[in-house]
Design a protein around this motif. Structure first.
Motif, PDB file in Angstrom:
ATOM      1  N   UNK A 162       0.860  -1.174   0.000  1.00 46.76           N
ATOM      2  CA  UNK A 162       0.000   0.000   0.000  1.00 46.76           C
ATOM      3  C   UNK A 162       0.901   1.230   0.000  1.00 46.76           C
ATOM      4  N   UNK A 163       0.309   2.379  -0.272  1.00 49.31           N
ATOM      5  CA  UNK A 163       1.055   3.632  -0.274  1.00 49.31           C
ATOM      6  C   UNK A 163       0.493   4.513   0.838  1.00 49.31           C
ATOM      7  N   UNK A 164       1.395   5.009   1.677  1.00 49.63           N
ATOM      8  CA  UNK A 164       1.005   5.923   2.752  1.00 49.63           C
ATOM      9  C   UNK A 164       1.667   7.269   2.496  1.00 49.63           C
ATOM     10  N   UNK A 165       0.944   8.309   2.873  1.00 48.83           N
ATOM     11  CA  UNK A 165       1.469   9.658   2.682  1.00 48.83           C
ATOM     12  C   UNK A 165       1.092  10.482   3.906  1.00 48.83           C
ATOM     13  N   UNK A 166       2.038  11.278   4.399  1.00 51.26           N
ATOM     14  CA  UNK A 166       1.782  12.071   5.591  1.00 51.26           C
ATOM     15  C   UNK A 166       2.469  13.430   5.478  1.00 51.26           C
ATOM     16  N   UNK A 167       1.710  14.476   5.811  1.00 52.70           N
ATOM     17  CA  UNK A 167       2.287  15.813   5.916  1.00 52.70           C
ATOM     18  C   UNK A 167       2.967  15.917   7.276  1.00 52.70           C
ATOM     19  N   UNK A 168       4.043  16.715   7.331  1.00 53.32           N
ATOM     20  CA  UNK A 168       4.839  16.830   8.545  1.00 53.32           C
ATOM     21  C   UNK A 168       4.678  18.235   9.129  1.00 53.32           C
ATOM     22  N   UNK A 169       4.271  18.299  10.393  1.00 55.44           N
ATOM     23  CA  UNK A 169       4.214  19.588  11.084  1.00 55.44           C
ATOM     24  C   UNK A 169       5.660  19.999  11.377  1.00 55.44           C
ATOM     25  N   UNK A 170       6.079  21.171  10.927  1.00 48.69           N
ATOM     26  CA  UNK A 170       7.474  21.573  11.127  1.00 48.69           C
ATOM     27  C   UNK A 170       7.812  21.767  12.609  1.00 48.69           C
ATOM     28  N   UNK A 171       8.984  21.317  12.984  1.00 48.05           N
ATOM     29  CA  UNK A 171       9.510  21.547  14.323  1.00 48.05           C
ATOM     30  C   UNK A 171       9.847  23.036  14.432  1.00 48.05           C
ATOM     31  N   UNK A 172       9.611  23.619  15.589  1.00 46.15           N
ATOM     32  CA  UNK A 172       9.895  25.054  15.775  1.00 46.15           C
ATOM     33  C   UNK A 172      11.333  25.406  15.421  1.00 46.15           C
ATOM     34  N   UNK A 173      12.278  24.546  15.800  1.00 49.76           N
ATOM     35  CA  UNK A 173      13.696  24.811  15.507  1.00 49.76           C
ATOM     36  C   UNK A 173      13.978  24.846  14.007  1.00 49.76           C
ATOM     37  N   UNK A 174      13.268  24.029  13.255  1.00 58.09           N
ATOM     38  CA  UNK A 174      13.462  24.035  11.805  1.00 58.09           C
ATOM     39  C   UNK A 174      13.117  25.398  11.233  1.00 58.09           C
ATOM     40  N   UNK A 175      12.011  25.947  11.706  1.00 60.18           N
ATOM     41  CA  UNK A 175      11.528  27.216  11.156  1.00 60.18           C
ATOM     42  C   UNK A 175      12.343  28.416  11.639  1.00 60.18           C
ATOM     43  N   UNK A 176      13.108  28.239  12.715  1.00 59.97           N
ATOM     44  CA  UNK A 176      13.982  29.319  13.182  1.00 59.97           C
ATOM     45  C   UNK A 176      15.123  29.566  12.206  1.00 59.97           C
ATOM     46  N   UNK A 177      15.561  28.501  11.531  1.00 61.52           N
ATOM     47  CA  UNK A 177      16.734  28.594  10.660  1.00 61.52           C
ATOM     48  C   UNK A 177      16.409  28.513   9.167  1.00 61.52           C
ATOM     49  N   UNK A 178      15.216  28.012   8.821  1.00 66.25           N
ATOM     50  CA  UNK A 178      14.883  27.768   7.418  1.00 66.25           C
ATOM     51  C   UNK A 178      13.447  28.176   7.136  1.00 66.25           C
ATOM     52  N   UNK A 179      13.134  28.359   5.862  1.00 64.73           N
ATOM     53  CA  UNK A 179      11.772  28.704   5.456  1.00 64.73           C
ATOM     54  C   UNK A 179      11.195  27.597   4.586  1.00 64.73           C
ATOM     55  N   UNK A 180       9.903  27.699   4.371  1.00 67.09           N
ATOM     56  CA  UNK A 180       9.233  26.792   3.449  1.00 67.09           C
ATOM     57  C   UNK A 180       9.094  27.543   2.129  1.00 67.09           C
ATOM     58  N   UNK A 181       9.820  27.061   1.138  1.00 69.70           N
ATOM     59  CA  UNK A 181       9.821  27.698  -0.177  1.00 69.70           C
ATOM     60  C   UNK A 181       8.760  27.053  -1.066  1.00 69.70           C
ATOM     61  N   UNK A 182       8.542  27.672  -2.212  1.00 66.00           N
ATOM     62  CA  UNK A 182       7.622  27.087  -3.187  1.00 66.00           C
ATOM     63  C   UNK A 182       8.081  25.668  -3.506  1.00 66.00           C
ATOM     64  N   UNK A 183       7.120  24.745  -3.601  1.00 69.58           N
ATOM     65  CA  UNK A 183       7.462  23.340  -3.841  1.00 69.58           C
ATOM     66  C   UNK A 183       6.493  22.743  -4.843  1.00 69.58           C
TER      67      UNK A 183
END
Length: 171
Positions: A32-53
């Protein structure tokens, strides 16, 4: 060890400087195929952004429909009975998996190897097999769920896994 390989792909926060995952897609031992969106960790967002994807995922969607890293890791722990999974871009996938585990102070419980190597070890050139099936879109341009489905179909069509290897799903 699982009779069927685990194929996985992910969408990163950035194509230029990938640091964390936005989405994981993988096959299960039941094919089967599973797919999951990931809630960003606060530390991730302190150093990086979510760009167009490629899937137009944004921060709001991740918080609204995503899952915490701890939930994803718990699911992987219960599902993956292997020490190796296979990805199209193993270096990128490994970076994203490590970020997910690291956010909880853990080390990955499996290694990421190339999907091409899985097919090559079984005497099949993945690119040639895809062309034989009429798949002309480069694998890295396929949507994540289609990529995983295509890999499973190719493995079946090349007789690398058989439909009888797929456990019956009980109702």
């Amino acid at each position: 060890m699982a009779s069927l390989p685990i194929f996985m792909t992910a969408v990163a926060n950035s194509s230029d400087e990938p640091a964390f995952p936005l989405l994981y897609t993988w096959s299960t031992v039941e094919a089967q195929v599973k797919e999951v969106l990931v809630i960003p960790d606060d530390e991730w967002l302190e150093e990086h952004t979510i760009e167009a994807n490629s899937l137009d995922l944004d921060e709001q969607q991740l918080y609204e429909f995503g899952f915490e890293a701890s939930d994803i890791l718990a699911e992987w722990t219960s599902e993956f009975d292997t020490d190796v999974i296979y990805g199209l871009e193993p270096e990128l996938l490994n970076t994203l998996i490590e970020a997910t585990y690291d956010s909880k102070g853990l080390e990955p419980s499996f290694e990421v190897h190339s999907i091409h190597s899985w097919f090559e070890e079984r005497g099949v050139n993945l690119d040639d097999a895809m062309l034989e099936q009429g798949q002309t879109t480069p694998l890295h341009l396929l949507p994540p769920d289609e990529l995983i489905i295509q890999l499973l179909q190719t493995a079946v069509e090349q007789e690398l896994i058989s439909p009888s290897d797929i456990p019956a799903i009980e109702d």
